[in-house]
Design an enzyme around this catalytic site. Structure first.
Site, mmCIF file in Angstrom:
data_model
loop_
_atom_site.group_PDB
_atom_site.id
_atom_site.type_symbol
_atom_site.label_atom_id
_atom_site.label_comp_id
_atom_site.label_asym_id
_atom_site.label_seq_id
_atom_site.Cartn_x
_atom_site.Cartn_y
_atom_site.Cartn_z
ATOM 1 N N VAL A 165 0.836 -1.200 0.000
ATOM 2 C CA VAL A 165 0.000 0.000 0.000
ATOM 3 C C VAL A 165 0.871 1.250 0.000
ATOM 4 O O VAL A 165 0.600 2.208 -0.741
ATOM 5 C CB VAL A 165 -0.955 -0.004 1.208
ATOM 6 C CG1 VAL A 165 -1.729 1.309 1.299
ATOM 7 C CG2 VAL A 165 -1.929 -1.179 1.103
ATOM 8 N N ALA A 217 2.678 -1.653 9.184
ATOM 9 C CA ALA A 217 1.978 -2.588 10.070
ATOM 10 C C ALA A 217 2.790 -3.864 10.216
ATOM 11 O O ALA A 217 3.652 -4.171 9.390
ATOM 12 C CB ALA A 217 0.589 -2.916 9.527
ATOM 13 N N THR A 235 2.262 -7.496 9.676
ATOM 14 C CA THR A 235 1.251 -8.230 8.909
ATOM 15 C C THR A 235 1.492 -9.737 8.833
ATOM 16 O O THR A 235 0.754 -10.432 8.138
ATOM 17 C CB THR A 235 1.156 -7.675 7.477
ATOM 18 O OG1 THR A 235 2.447 -7.765 6.848
ATOM 19 C CG2 THR A 235 0.694 -6.224 7.490
ATOM 20 N N TYR A 247 -4.628 2.381 8.274
ATOM 21 C CA TYR A 247 -5.268 1.259 7.585
ATOM 22 C C TYR A 247 -5.425 0.078 8.539
ATOM 23 O O TYR A 247 -4.472 -0.325 9.209
ATOM 24 C CB TYR A 247 -4.454 0.847 6.353
ATOM 25 C CG TYR A 247 -4.328 1.998 5.378
ATOM 26 C CD1 TYR A 247 -5.337 2.275 4.460
ATOM 27 C CD2 TYR A 247 -3.221 2.847 5.432
ATOM 28 C CE1 TYR A 247 -5.250 3.362 3.606
ATOM 29 C CE2 TYR A 247 -3.118 3.930 4.576
ATOM 30 C CZ TYR A 247 -4.137 4.175 3.669
ATOM 31 O OH TYR A 247 -4.054 5.267 2.831
ATOM 32 N N THR A 254 -8.165 -3.679 9.157
ATOM 33 C CA THR A 254 -8.371 -4.971 8.512
ATOM 34 C C THR A 254 -9.703 -5.616 8.861
ATOM 35 O O THR A 254 -10.289 -5.337 9.922
ATOM 36 C CB THR A 254 -7.228 -5.931 8.936
ATOM 37 O OG1 THR A 254 -7.494 -7.256 8.459
ATOM 38 C CG2 THR A 254 -7.099 -5.991 10.443
ATOM 39 N N ASP A 255 -10.155 -6.502 8.005
ATOM 40 C CA ASP A 255 -11.328 -7.325 8.275
ATOM 41 C C ASP A 255 -11.096 -8.280 9.442
ATOM 42 O O ASP A 255 -12.046 -8.804 10.024
ATOM 43 C CB ASP A 255 -11.695 -8.152 7.024
ATOM 44 C CG ASP A 255 -10.540 -9.027 6.551
ATOM 45 O OD1 ASP A 255 -9.521 -8.459 6.111
ATOM 46 O OD2 ASP A 255 -10.648 -10.270 6.626
ATOM 47 N N TYR A 306 -2.960 -10.914 15.487
ATOM 48 C CA TYR A 306 -2.906 -9.860 14.475
ATOM 49 C C TYR A 306 -4.175 -9.012 14.506
ATOM 50 O O TYR A 306 -4.118 -7.780 14.597
ATOM 51 C CB TYR A 306 -2.704 -10.478 13.089
ATOM 52 C CG TYR A 306 -2.935 -9.503 11.953
ATOM 53 C CD1 TYR A 306 -2.036 -8.474 11.710
ATOM 54 C CD2 TYR A 306 -4.060 -9.616 11.138
ATOM 55 C CE1 TYR A 306 -2.258 -7.570 10.673
ATOM 56 C CE2 TYR A 306 -4.283 -8.714 10.106
ATOM 57 C CZ TYR A 306 -3.379 -7.696 9.875
ATOM 58 O OH TYR A 306 -3.613 -6.804 8.855
#
Length: 302
Positions: free
Chosen positions: A13, A60, A62, A99, A101-102, A125
């Site tokens: 991103v 992040a 990740t 940003y 996350t789902d 996470y």
């Protein structure tokens, strides 16, 4: 000219944000060497020194499975560093774009999650990303939290590129079919961010109206299995030489592919609030996947 401080600039991103944000503001680009999110003191100093109009945090932790055993580092980067950024943004009265996350949801049901749906992360996470969100809201800073899902790009490692690499080596693949979500292009994330920030910087009336959490995903939904079939089908259509065809990708349940961290079965996110608030029309997920595959084929990667 307004200044934007971009953190995590070399991720999927972040790399696209460099392109999308550079025409709208003076961009201060920070990779891990210049802005280490695990070094909280230097992070706060960076913000107060640069005094940007907007902080955009694309950094992040990740590594979803690794986070289950590397809890301290995941929390430091996804939660504690974000809290530092939020407090610094509040102190100098600047915007923070972040940003998420789902994975902050429990993945139950079969309907898209809205921004105000109850959270319930299944993994470290997801938990640390949620803690970062909470820290931003509690700080009182002006903010935009964009939750997204299944992020991919032409650059970097992601599901689509992994599938294409495997399809060059194997005649058959097995891919999970009972996890549903929305593949989201880093290019789309960056372009939407740029559009929103351009309007925000040009219209002071937006300062109070837009602050909040939004789901930034394209329209539609798919399973990992259908996603893999689409990627392979597009690559073949565009002339790639692969051993696997879409018909040779077998659907399997997630239980056949155990992972260290639990993944949500339902990763659908409703993007209605974002489209309505900012007057945007988002494409279906296939659009940017098609573009990515075409670019990979043209570059000779596939």
């Amino acid at each position: 000219m307004n200044k934007i401080l971009l953190l995590g600039a070399n991720g999927q991103v972040g790399w696209e944000l460099q392109r999308a944000l550079s025409p709208i503001a003076k961009l201060v680009v920070c990779d891990r060497r210049r802005a280490d999110l695990s070094n909280l003191e230097s992070l706060a100093r960076l913000v107060t020194t640069e005094r940007p109009a907007i902080i955009v945090n694309a950094g992040a932790y990740t590594a979803v499975d690794k986070a289950e055993s590397d809890i301290a580092n995941a929390r430091r980067i996804n939660a504690e560093a974000v809290a530092v950024l939020a407090r610094a943004a509040r102190q100098i009265d600047t915007w923070l774009v972040h940003y998420s996350t789902d994975y902050v949801f429990n993945g139950e049901g079969d309907q898209p999650f809205t921004e105000d749906a109850a959270t319930g992360p299944l993994s470290i996470y997801g938990q640390t990303k949620l803690e970062g969100e909470v820290a931003i809201r509690e700080s009182g800073c002006r903010h935009l939290v964009f939750r997204t899902s299944w992020v991919y790009a032409t650059r970097g490692n992601n599901f689509a590129r992994t599938i294409l690499n495997l399809a060059k080596e194997r005649e058959e693949l097995r891919v999970i079919a009972d996890q549903i979500g929305v593949p989201t292009s880093a290019e789309l994330i960056a372009d939407v961010t740029s559009l929103i920030l351009r309007d925000l910087m040009g219209d002071p009336a937006q300062r109070e109206v837009t602050s909040g959490t939004y789901h930034l995903v394209p329209n539609g939904e798919t399973s990992w299995h259908q996603y893999a079939q689409f990627v392979i089908g597009e690559a073949v259509r565009q002339g790639a030489s692969l051993r696997t065809t879409p018909e040779r990708i077998a659907p399997i349940p997630a239980s056949d592919y155990p992972t260290i961290a639990r993944r949500p079965a339902n990763s659908r996110l409703s993007n209605g609030k974002l489209q309505h608030t900012f007057g945007l029309t988002l494409p279906n997920w296939e659009h940017h996947v098609q573009r990515m595959v075409e670019e990979l084929v043209d570059l000779g990667v596939v």
